[in-house]
Scaffold this motif. Structure first.
Motif, PDB file in Angstrom:
ATOM      1  N   ALA A 215      -2.990  -1.206  -8.667  1.00 31.13           N
ATOM      2  CA  ALA A 215      -1.771  -0.566  -8.113  1.00 31.13           C
ATOM      3  C   ALA A 215      -0.957  -1.646  -7.240  1.00 31.13           C
ATOM      4  CB  ALA A 215      -2.113   0.677  -7.308  1.00 31.13           C
TER       5      ALA A 215
ATOM      6  N   PHE B 143     -11.657   0.554  -4.815  1.00 31.08           N
ATOM      7  CA  PHE B 143     -10.847  -0.527  -4.351  1.00 31.08           C
ATOM      8  C   PHE B 143     -10.418  -1.188  -5.731  1.00 31.08           C
ATOM      9  CE2 PHE B 143      -9.333  -4.527  -2.867  1.00 31.08           C
ATOM     10  CZ  PHE B 143      -7.999  -4.230  -2.365  1.00 31.08           C
TER      11      PHE B 143
ATOM     12  N   TRP C 265      -8.142   0.846   4.456  1.00 30.72           N
ATOM     13  CA  TRP C 265      -8.992   0.102   3.493  1.00 30.72           C
ATOM     14  C   TRP C 265      -9.444  -1.093   4.159  1.00 30.72           C
ATOM     15  CZ3 TRP C 265     -10.685   1.808  -0.704  1.00 30.72           C
ATOM     16  CH2 TRP C 265     -10.516   2.769  -1.371  1.00 30.72           C
TER      17      TRP C 265
ATOM     18  N   ALA D  96       2.562   1.666  -3.313  1.00 29.84           N
ATOM     19  CA  ALA D  96       1.674   1.839  -4.407  1.00 29.84           C
ATOM     20  C   ALA D  96       1.241   3.314  -4.400  1.00 29.84           C
ATOM     21  CB  ALA D  96       0.475   1.078  -4.505  1.00 29.84           C
ATOM     22  N   ASP D  97       1.546   4.150  -3.165  1.00 30.73           N
ATOM     23  CA  ASP D  97       1.302   5.482  -2.687  1.00 30.73           C
ATOM     24  C   ASP D  97      -0.370   5.645  -2.674  1.00 30.73           C
ATOM     25  OD1 ASP D  97       1.875   7.998  -1.946  1.00 30.73           O
ATOM     26  OD2 ASP D  97       1.706   8.704  -3.977  1.00 30.73           O
ATOM     27  N   LYS D  98      -0.747   4.473  -1.923  1.00 33.12           N
ATOM     28  CA  LYS D  98      -2.476   4.524  -1.658  1.00 33.12           C
ATOM     29  C   LYS D  98      -2.516   4.535  -0.077  1.00 33.12           C
ATOM     30  CE  LYS D  98      -3.443   3.939  -5.903  1.00 33.12           C
ATOM     31  NZ  LYS D  98      -3.894   5.105  -6.458  1.00 33.12           N
ATOM     32  N   GLN D  99      -3.898   4.714   0.357  1.00 36.52           N
ATOM     33  CA  GLN D  99      -3.780   5.000   1.813  1.00 36.52           C
ATOM     34  C   GLN D  99      -3.478   3.514   2.404  1.00 36.52           C
ATOM     35  OE1 GLN D  99      -5.384   7.169   3.753  1.00 36.52           O
ATOM     36  NE2 GLN D  99      -5.642   8.600   2.183  1.00 36.52           N
ATOM     37  N   ASN D 100      -3.129   3.523   3.739  1.00 41.39           N
ATOM     38  CA  ASN D 100      -2.567   2.174   4.130  1.00 41.39           C
ATOM     39  C   ASN D 100      -3.621   1.139   4.450  1.00 41.39           C
ATOM     40  OD1 ASN D 100      -4.271   3.110   6.302  1.00 41.39           O
ATOM     41  ND2 ASN D 100      -2.559   3.571   7.916  1.00 41.39           N
TER      42      ASN D 100
ATOM     43  N   ASP E 163      -9.114   1.154  -8.827  1.00 44.68           N
ATOM     44  CA  ASP E 163      -7.585   1.960  -8.361  1.00 44.68           C
ATOM     45  C   ASP E 163      -6.475   1.233  -7.488  1.00 44.68           C
ATOM     46  OD1 ASP E 163      -6.261   4.310  -8.485  1.00 44.68           O
ATOM     47  OD2 ASP E 163      -6.911   4.931  -6.670  1.00 44.68           O
ATOM     48  N   VAL E 164      -7.049   0.864  -6.134  1.00 42.53           N
ATOM     49  CA  VAL E 164      -6.048   0.340  -5.561  1.00 42.53           C
ATOM     50  C   VAL E 164      -5.537  -1.020  -5.750  1.00 42.53           C
ATOM     51  CG1 VAL E 164      -5.746  -0.288  -2.995  1.00 42.53           C
ATOM     52  CG2 VAL E 164      -7.173   1.845  -3.694  1.00 42.53           C
TER      53      VAL E 164
ATOM     54  N   TYR F 111       0.885  -1.180   0.038  1.00 42.01           N
ATOM     55  CA  TYR F 111       0.001  -0.063   0.046  1.00 42.01           C
ATOM     56  C   TYR F 111       0.903   1.203   0.005  1.00 42.01           C
ATOM     57  CZ  TYR F 111      -4.054  -2.751   1.070  1.00 42.01           C
ATOM     58  OH  TYR F 111      -5.221  -3.635   0.973  1.00 42.01           O
ATOM     59  N   ARG F 112       1.928   1.270   0.798  1.00 45.48           N
ATOM     60  CA  ARG F 112       2.962   2.372   0.885  1.00 45.48           C
ATOM     61  C   ARG F 112       3.524   2.586  -0.501  1.00 45.48           C
ATOM     62  NH1 ARG F 112       3.703   0.131   5.878  1.00 45.48           N
ATOM     63  NH2 ARG F 112       5.496  -0.813   5.362  1.00 45.48           N
TER      64      ARG F 112
END
Length: 110
Positions: free
Chosen positions: A82, A75, A45, A37-41, A78-79, A34-35
């Motif tokens: 990534a 999610f 989620w 991919a520069d997404k929320q932790n 996008d998430v 997650y870090r």
């Protein structure tokens, strides 16, 4: 039960299944992905999708269910891609083109 009621029940069941699948996928991903991919932790989620599952199961309020559906869609589109990219997951494909067969590229008999 009317046809509309049956359709709505099926729709709500589909929303619940999508939320549960997204929650499982979010739980299976590594926290550092997650870090990277520069997404929320991961915890963010897990909470978002867990609340979505709980709302779909316990509090069938349409507004909250739609908000949860939006979080689930974000999610998935996008998430998750990534996370797969930074984790090196490609769904089992190891390069090559879509026309590759088991013995190499398919050229249409040319």
């Amino acid at each position: 039960m009317t046809a509309f009621g049956g359709f709505m029940s099926l729709l709500f069941l589909g929303m619940l299944v999508l939320a549960v699948v997204a929650l499982v996928m979010a739980a299976m991903a590594r926290d550092d992905a997650y870090r990277a991919a520069d997404k929320q932790n991961k915890m963010f989620w897990m909470i978002m999708l867990g609340v979505t599952v709980a709302v779909n199961l316990l509090v069938p309020i349409l507004f909250l269910q739609i908000a949860g559906l939006i979080a689930t869609i974000v999610f998935f589109v996008d998430v998750r891609p990534a996370l797969k990219q930074v984790s090196g997951g490609g769904g089992g494909r190891r390069g090559g083109s879509s026309s590759d067969g088991p013995y190499g590229p398919y050229n249409g008999g040319r």
